[in-house]
Design an enzyme around this catalytic site. Structure first.
Site, PDB file in Angstrom:
ATOM      1  N   LYS A  10      38.135  41.246  47.206  1.00  0.00           N
ATOM      2  CA  LYS A  10      38.484  42.249  46.196  1.00  0.00           C
ATOM      3  C   LYS A  10      40.015  42.370  46.061  1.00  0.00           C
ATOM      4  O   LYS A  10      40.759  41.836  46.900  1.00  0.00           O
ATOM      5  CB  LYS A  10      37.842  43.582  46.582  1.00  0.00           C
ATOM      6  N   TYR A  50      28.321  45.654  38.575  1.00  0.00           N
ATOM      7  CA  TYR A  50      27.986  46.862  39.330  1.00  0.00           C
ATOM      8  C   TYR A  50      27.008  47.763  38.579  1.00  0.00           C
ATOM      9  O   TYR A  50      26.973  48.976  38.836  1.00  0.00           O
ATOM     10  CB  TYR A  50      29.261  47.628  39.680  1.00  0.00           C
ATOM     11  N   PHE A  58      31.086  57.610  42.029  1.00  0.00           N
ATOM     12  CA  PHE A  58      32.200  56.714  42.344  1.00  0.00           C
ATOM     13  C   PHE A  58      32.339  55.558  41.359  1.00  0.00           C
ATOM     14  O   PHE A  58      33.229  54.718  41.513  1.00  0.00           O
ATOM     15  CB  PHE A  58      32.060  56.173  43.774  1.00  0.00           C
ATOM     16  N   ARG A 108      35.425  44.327  57.268  1.00  0.00           N
ATOM     17  CA  ARG A 108      35.704  45.717  56.875  1.00  0.00           C
ATOM     18  C   ARG A 108      36.099  46.561  58.080  1.00  0.00           C
ATOM     19  O   ARG A 108      36.955  47.451  57.986  1.00  0.00           O
ATOM     20  CB  ARG A 108      34.475  46.292  56.170  1.00  0.00           C
ATOM     21  N   ASN A 118      37.214  48.189  50.176  1.00  0.00           N
ATOM     22  CA  ASN A 118      36.569  47.637  51.374  1.00  0.00           C
ATOM     23  C   ASN A 118      36.590  46.105  51.395  1.00  0.00           C
ATOM     24  O   ASN A 118      35.740  45.471  52.012  1.00  0.00           O
ATOM     25  CB  ASN A 118      35.161  48.213  51.540  1.00  0.00           C
ATOM     26  N   HIS A 121      33.088  41.597  48.752  1.00  0.00           N
ATOM     27  CA  HIS A 121      31.736  41.780  48.209  1.00  0.00           C
ATOM     28  C   HIS A 121      30.878  40.599  48.615  1.00  0.00           C
ATOM     29  O   HIS A 121      31.364  39.466  48.654  1.00  0.00           O
ATOM     30  CB  HIS A 121      31.772  41.856  46.670  1.00  0.00           C
ATOM     31  N   GLU A 132      24.736  37.285  40.042  1.00  0.00           N
ATOM     32  CA  GLU A 132      26.190  37.394  40.175  1.00  0.00           C
ATOM     33  C   GLU A 132      26.895  36.054  39.933  1.00  0.00           C
ATOM     34  O   GLU A 132      27.947  36.013  39.293  1.00  0.00           O
ATOM     35  CB  GLU A 132      26.522  37.974  41.562  1.00  0.00           C
TER      36      GLU A 132
HETATM   37  P1  IDP Z   1      28.012  46.745  49.379  1.00  0.00           P
HETATM   38  O1  IDP Z   1      29.316  46.295  48.755  1.00  0.00           O
HETATM   39  O2  IDP Z   1      28.138  46.864  50.871  1.00  0.00           O
HETATM   40  O3  IDP Z   1      26.820  45.925  48.946  1.00  0.00           O
HETATM   41  P2  IDP Z   1      27.065  48.836  47.584  1.00  0.00           P
HETATM   42  O4  IDP Z   1      26.248  50.005  48.006  1.00  0.00           O
HETATM   43  O5  IDP Z   1      26.391  47.767  46.792  1.00  0.00           O
HETATM   44  O6  IDP Z   1      27.765  48.249  48.896  1.00  0.00           O
HETATM   45  O7  IDP Z   1      28.285  49.427  46.750  1.00  0.00           O
HETATM   46  C1  IDP Z   1      29.125  48.588  45.987  1.00  0.00           C
HETATM   47  C2  IDP Z   1      30.566  49.006  46.203  1.00  0.00           C
HETATM   48  O8  IDP Z   1      30.748  50.320  45.680  1.00  0.00           O
HETATM   49  C3  IDP Z   1      30.954  49.124  47.688  1.00  0.00           C
HETATM   50  O9  IDP Z   1      31.365  47.892  48.230  1.00  0.00           O
HETATM   51  C4  IDP Z   1      32.071  50.129  47.643  1.00  0.00           C
HETATM   52  O10 IDP Z   1      33.311  49.509  47.282  1.00  0.00           O
HETATM   53  C5  IDP Z   1      31.645  51.050  46.511  1.00  0.00           C
HETATM   54  N1  IDP Z   1      30.936  52.235  47.025  1.00  0.00           N
HETATM   55  C6  IDP Z   1      29.683  52.283  47.510  1.00  0.00           C
HETATM   56  N2  IDP Z   1      29.337  53.528  47.889  1.00  0.00           N
HETATM   57  C7  IDP Z   1      30.426  54.301  47.638  1.00  0.00           C
HETATM   58  C8  IDP Z   1      30.719  55.706  47.813  1.00  0.00           C
HETATM   59  O11 IDP Z   1      29.880  56.502  48.282  1.00  0.00           O
HETATM   60  N3  IDP Z   1      31.958  56.116  47.417  1.00  0.00           N
HETATM   61  C9  IDP Z   1      32.898  55.280  46.907  1.00  0.00           C
HETATM   62  N4  IDP Z   1      32.666  53.960  46.719  1.00  0.00           N
HETATM   63  C10 IDP Z   1      31.461  53.473  47.085  1.00  0.00           C
HETATM   64 MG    MG Z   2      25.918  45.785  47.078  1.00  0.00          MG
END
Ligand code: IDP
Ligand code: MG
Length: 138
Positions: A10, A50, A58, A108, A118, A121, A132
């Site tokens: 990212k 997304y 968020f 991470r 973070n 992805h 994707e």
């Molecule tokens: P992942 O990247 O571990 O698969 P996902 O739940 O698919 O996690 O969420 C996609 C991205 O959205 C995350 O990598 C993170 O950057 C962001 N994200 C997820 N949950 C939150 C949250 O509660 N607050 C802020 N950003 C979030």
């Molecule tokens: Mg995800």
């Protein structure tokens, strides 16, 4: 044919100069990079990627962040025998979504602090990887 997965460093990882470090971890684990491109994702593409998070609190912050600068987009393959385990292999290396609680030794856990920024992805299933890879390299 080995299962492919979509992995992306990212914009925070690119800005902080951590792309080499992150790619090294996937390579040392035994995975192969088969496509890669440094690209700034546009808002439309980010929204499609997304889509499952649309409507969440968020979502706007996530779109603003992910379009804020270049990301390193990659297709990564596991060894033939790994099959669908490639998703778990990559996501275990990445660590849990929130770097605040991601285990040390993961990408991470070692380099992140904030859940939005973070670093990386990774697809979570055959369906999401096909979707994707088509969005970013189709
Ligand atoms: P992942 O990247 O571990 O698969 P996902 O739940 O698919 O996690 O969420 C996609 C991205 O959205 C995350 O990598 C993170 O950057 C962001 N994200 C997820 N949950 C939150 C949250 O509660 N607050 C802020 N950003 C979030
Ligand atoms: Mg995800």
């Amino acid at each position: 044919m080995p299962q492919q997965t979509y992995i992306m460093c990212k914009p925070d990882a690119v800005r902080r100069g951590l792309v080499g470090e992150i790619i090294s971890r996937f390579e040392r684990k035994g995975l192969s990079i088969v496509r890669a491109e440094l690209r700034t994702i546009d808002r439309d593409t980010a929204s499609r990627h997304y889509a499952e998070h649309e409507g969440k609190g968020f979502f706007e912050d996530l779109l603003a962040f992910i379009t804020s600068g270049p990301s390193m987009l990659m297709v990564i393959e596991g060894p033939d025998d790994a099959g669908d385990d490639v998703f778990a292999i990559c996501r275990t290396l990445m660590g849990s979504t929130n770097p605040a609680t991601a285990a040390p030794g993961t990408i991470r856990g070692d380099y992140g602090t904030l859940v939005t920024e973070n670093l990386v992805h990774g697809s979570d299933s055959t369906e999401s990887s096909a979707r994707e890879i088509a969005i970013f390299f189709g």
